[in-house]
Design a protein around this motif. Structure first.
Motif, mmCIF file in Angstrom:
data_model
loop_
_atom_site.group_PDB
_atom_site.id
_atom_site.type_symbol
_atom_site.label_atom_id
_atom_site.label_comp_id
_atom_site.label_asym_id
_atom_site.label_seq_id
_atom_site.Cartn_x
_atom_site.Cartn_y
_atom_site.Cartn_z
ATOM 1 N N PHE B 80 -29.936 52.539 -24.954
ATOM 2 C CA PHE B 80 -31.184 52.049 -24.366
ATOM 3 C C PHE B 80 -31.127 50.527 -24.203
ATOM 4 N N GLU B 82 -33.190 48.241 -25.370
ATOM 5 C CA GLU B 82 -33.231 47.645 -26.699
ATOM 6 C C GLU B 82 -32.375 48.552 -27.579
ATOM 7 N N SER B 84 -32.780 49.927 -30.295
ATOM 8 C CA SER B 84 -33.520 51.067 -30.828
ATOM 9 C C SER B 84 -32.802 51.729 -32.008
ATOM 10 N N PHE B 86 -32.612 52.983 -35.891
ATOM 11 C CA PHE B 86 -33.631 53.468 -36.824
ATOM 12 C C PHE B 86 -33.741 52.469 -37.959
ATOM 13 N N GLU B 87 -34.905 51.858 -38.087
ATOM 14 C CA GLU B 87 -35.039 50.783 -39.078
ATOM 15 C C GLU B 87 -34.994 51.300 -40.507
ATOM 16 N N THR B 127 -30.439 47.280 -40.808
ATOM 17 C CA THR B 127 -30.503 46.924 -39.387
ATOM 18 C C THR B 127 -31.236 45.601 -39.174
ATOM 19 N N ARG C 120 -40.127 55.983 -27.959
ATOM 20 C CA ARG C 120 -38.728 55.573 -27.961
ATOM 21 C C ARG C 120 -37.880 56.129 -29.125
ATOM 22 N N PRO C 121 -38.299 55.934 -30.399
ATOM 23 C CA PRO C 121 -37.449 56.446 -31.480
ATOM 24 C C PRO C 121 -37.202 57.950 -31.366
ATOM 25 N N VAL C 124 -34.584 58.431 -28.707
ATOM 26 C CA VAL C 124 -33.281 58.052 -29.244
ATOM 27 C C VAL C 124 -32.728 59.207 -30.073
ATOM 28 N N VAL C 139 -37.305 61.262 -38.288
ATOM 29 C CA VAL C 139 -37.650 59.996 -37.635
ATOM 30 C C VAL C 139 -39.149 59.702 -37.740
ATOM 31 N N LEU C 143 -40.963 56.946 -40.370
ATOM 32 C CA LEU C 143 -41.556 55.778 -39.721
ATOM 33 C C LEU C 143 -43.062 55.710 -39.964
ATOM 34 N N ASP C 228 -37.664 43.146 -39.571
ATOM 35 C CA ASP C 228 -36.694 43.901 -38.771
ATOM 36 C C ASP C 228 -36.588 43.386 -37.356
#
Lengths: 256, 352, 229
Positions: B80, B82, B84, B86-87, B127, C120-121, C124, C139, C143, C228
């Motif tokens: 993508f 950005e 992206s 996973f934090e 990340t 978005r996540p 992904v 996910v 989050l 982050d």
């Protein structure tokens, strides 16, 4: 600066308004009344207002709450309680006009069910215990609850019925439990099942008065004033006593 | 493995209508201004858009009236704009997230991706501790570790500053050189196209207006890319020899050879040259009394107006194409017309 | 310090709040997810319905519950038809009341947390071969962790503080439906201010601590997320 001066100019107007309302308070009284008696009180007040120039503001609520409010300085002129205990307490605390305490009504206990032919004329249905729930008012809080407990105890059923008893916080709630059908039957106030002098529906047993200690409701004068004294005089009049009786309450000195 | 796609996507603000056969190797750039539908097209390939269409990859139908293979069952790698990442996961867990779930993945592919993008030293990092460029490298490695049958990239450099773009571009070029799978690369940067693309698809307002080998699309005079300040042609060539005396390197291509200042490149190595139209002048006779070294015989292929005073000329030099921007007056004096034999003098050449 | 009745009220309250919170998280999570992602045009209707307890006096809800649980009510009638025990004056009845009453306090933080994640996540994760269910658990849930903590604490605390509904459908049966807030009310009404203080003060302190936990967790997570970027 402009806002400041306009604020200054409005000051006299505000003071004027205060005076007007202060003057109107002179022939207006505040009465705290126990919720169970609020209906009767409204009728009494409208009669009273029709015959005088005075205005009465009613504050209906639980007697416990009213008591706490009075102790903390609530501006009530008269207090019509649901029991004897709270007026007595106020009396000993010196918060009332001396010797103004008197019994204005006596509650009558009935065992009632919205179903026809369910409650028999001597309350045997209580002993049979084939109902789902029996509603009573909380004996710790409500005189009707204390009376109901005495009746059940006199039949030696208090322990046996523990699982069947549901308690309303006050007699109005107890009535709701029964009226909504969630409880099969319950000990409620006779005044609750009367409308225009007739029992609204269902079957009931008017519990003999010797089975429970009297449910006296007392009133006290909190602030001495002409209007309040006029109102007390009216409450004690034959005309008022008749109205109180017609709502299902007993009155002192008048035999049933 | 061919990729056959037809999409008809109606959105409130535009309609995407494409019917394409994408090449099965190399980098295909999808190029166009913003709002031209290029990202929507890429998302449709990935199954991320809810649309009508037809998509066949190799022998497998991914989408038609009856079938719709959901994104998670398509053998794609998607990068993508950005990163992206996973934090909640560290770098290694980010890469392994897809790896563990992909049936196409194997350990060696993942290791190769990690080494190719030089992120071994980052694996245990959170990340949040990565720079923008590092994040994008991890994202690319994460997509490659799936062992996908095609790699889809949506402007992977667009969110980076110039410095980080320069950091990533060499990695993308290595990918281009080493990857056996097709890569579909969405961008609006001519620079990136010049560096990376083999094939170029030009989109405008949801329609394909150009599609072909990059050197051809860039020099099509009916398209906007061949016009303007930065109009240029691309030539695929090989390093010829190094002239130690003059410190020059010769670059061989189908139309002859170029001399460029000495480059540290092995002989025979593939290079890509970029020649800007304004750096190419034309003569009828071969000039000998000039300082310009790069003079090549050419044939006029097509002429088009550039503006009131200039024309743009497409030249055939061997099998390759060059653009030249000259004044209308010169064009008349030289009597330029299609098929005319001529000499192109090239002032400067950029090695990409 | 606590007498037998107060202790049993405390236990009933904690049990009620725990079970209700658990049920709310189980029902609320998919509901909040749906609300956060649905584009259905009648969605505001559902949202308004869930939010009703926020603005309605609890006694209104309690009153309608009492009516509907009764033999002439929708729920009570159905229960009777099924041959099941009526729900009024039972612990199960209280749980149902609490779940409805505390619903917005659980659903709204979750919905906000899910909405904040964006698409978005999840996209992904889809390109990384995760199935929809897989994506949700690996996910969306991690989050939305702040949302879950907030939802659980608010749901729990709000159920502990519940009064009006229990008043209406509880029946004040010790060990079954007598909860802390009712016990406090009874003490106040019976002029037992000492006992009332112990319970009310304890409840005040516990609620305060729970809210401090929520706010500091939110701060902690938002700091993490900011670093982050």
């Amino acid at each position: 600066m402009k806002t400041f001066s306009s604020t200054l100019r409005s000051v006299p107007i505000v003071f004027g308004l205060l005076f007007i309302s202060a003057a109107s308070i002179a022939d207006e009284i505040h009465i705290a009344v126990a919720s169970n008696f609020a209906g009767v009180m409204k009728t009494l007040v409208s009669e009273f207002e029709d015959n005088t120039e005075h205005r009465v503001i009613l504050i209906a609520g639980s007697t416990g709450k009213h008591y706490a409010q009075i102790v903390n300085g609530a501006p009530f002129d008269l207090f019509f309680a649901a029991d004897v205990k709270r007026p007595e307490l106020l009396d000993t605390q010196g918060l009332i006009e001396p010797s103004s305490r008197f019994t204005y009504a006596i509650g009558r206990l009935v065992l009632w069910s919205p179903r026809d032919d369910y409650v028999d004329s001597s309350g045997v249905v209580v002993d049979e215990v084939d109902y789902h729930y029996l509603a009573i008012a909380n004996p710790k809080l409500a005189p009707y609850g204390r009376a109901a407990k005495e009746v059940i105890e006199s039949r030696g059923l208090w322990e046996a019925l523990q699982g069947k008893l549901v308690r309303g916080e006050n007699i109005a709630q107890t009535y709701q439990f029964v009226a909504s059908g969630n409880a099969s039957l319950g000990f409620v106030a006779f005044s609750q099942i009367l409308k225009s002098g007739k029992v609204i529906k269902g079957s009931y047993w008017k519990v003999p008065e010797e089975l429970y200690s009297p449910i006296e409701q007392q009133a006290v004068l909190l602030k001495n004033g002409d209007v309040a004294r006029d109102f007390l005089a009216y409450i004690k009049s034959d005309e008022a006593l008749e109205i109180i009786e017609s709502f299902g309450y007993g009155v002192k000195g008048v035999s049933d | 493995m061919s990729i056959e796609c037809r999409f008809h996507i109606v959105r409130s603000d535009f309609v995407l209508d494409v019917d394409l056969l994408l090449p099965s190797t190399g980098v295909t750039a999808i190029f166009g201004p913003s709002g031209s539908g290029k990202t929507t097209f890429l998302r449709a390939l990935a199954g991320l858009e809810n649309n009508e269409g037809y998509l066949k990859v190799g022998d497998v139908i991914w989408q038609d009236e009856k079938h719709f293979v959901p994104t998670h069952r398509r053998s794609i790698g998607y990068v993508f704009q950005e990163a992206s990442l996973f934090e909640q996961l560290n770098v290694k867990d980010n890469i392994e997230y897809g790896f563990k779930r992909s049936i196409d993945a194997d350990q060696s592919v993942m290791h190769r991706a990690i080494i190719l993008l030089q992120i071994e030293h980052l694996l245990e990092r959170r990340t949040s501790e990565l720079s923008g460029g590092e994040r994008q490298r991890v994202a690319i490695a994460r997509a490659l570790s799936l062992g996908p049958k095609m790699l889809l990239m949506d402007e992977p450099l667009a969110s980076l500053d110039e410095q980080h773009k320069k950091e990533i571009l060499p990695f993308l070029e290595r990918l281009h050189a080493e990857l056996e799978i097709p890569m579909i690369y969405v961008t609006h940067s001519v620079d990136e196209v010049a560096h990376l693309a083999d094939q170029l698809i030009l989109l405008d307002e949801g329609r394909v207006i150009g599609n072909g080998k990059i050197s051809e699309v860039l020099t099509r005079l009916d398209l906007s890319l061949a016009h303007g300040e930065r109009a240029a042609s691309l030539i695929q060539a090989k390093v010829g020899e190094h002239d130690e005396h003059y410190n020059l390197t010769t670059i061989d291509f189908s139309g002859g050879q170029f001399f460029v200042p000495r480059k540290q490149l092995p002989v025979g190595c593939d290079v890509r040259l970029r020649v800007e139209a304004r750096d190419v002048s034309l003569t009828v006779e071969r000039q000998s009394d000039t300082s310009i070294l790069n003079i090549l015989p050419a044939i006029v292929d097509e002429i088009s107006d550039e503006n009131d005073a200039q024309v743009i000329v497409r030249l055939k030099v061997g099998d390759d194409l060059l653009l030249s921007c000259v004044t209308k007056k010169s064009a008349d004096l030289l009597q330029l017309q299609q098929g005319k034999k001529i000499y192109a003098q090239i002032k400067s050449v950029a090695l990409l | 310090m606590l007498n037998e009745y107060d202790l049993s009220a405390l236990i009933v309250t904690l049990k009620l709040a725990s079970i209700s919170t658990l049920i709310l998280l189980i029902i609320g999570t998919p509901l909040a997810w749906w609300l956060a992602n649905s584009k259905w045009k009648l969605k505001p209707l559902v949202e308004a319905l869930i939010a009703l307890p926020l603005i309605l006096p609890p006694t209104v809800l309690g009153f309608y519950l009492l009516i509907s649980l009764g033999p002439h009510g929708v729920v009570g009638g159905a229960m009777q038809w099924l041959g099941a025990q009526p729900l009024a004056f039972t612990f199960a009845g209280l749980v149902i009341g609490s779940v409805i009453y505390s619903m917005p306090f659980v659903v709204q933080p979750l919905q906000n947390a899910f909405a904040a994640i964006g698409t978005r996540p999840m996209e992904v994760a889809a390109t990384l071969r995760a199935t929809p269910m897989d994506r949700f658990f690996t996910v969306a849930m991690p989050l939305a962790r702040t949302g879950f903590v907030t939802a659980a604490v608010l749901g729990f605390a709000h159920t502990v503080g519940e009064f009006g509904v229990v008043l209406m459908i509880g029946g004040n049966i010790p060990g079954e439906t007598q909860v802390l807030s009712i016990a406090i009310y009874d003490h106040v009404e019976a002029l037992e201010y000492g006992n009332a203080h112990i319970l009310a003060g304890g409840l005040l302190l516990a609620s305060f601590i729970m809210l401090v936990v929520v706010y500091s967790l939110n701060r902690h997570f938002s700091l993490l997320q900011r670093s982050d970027r």
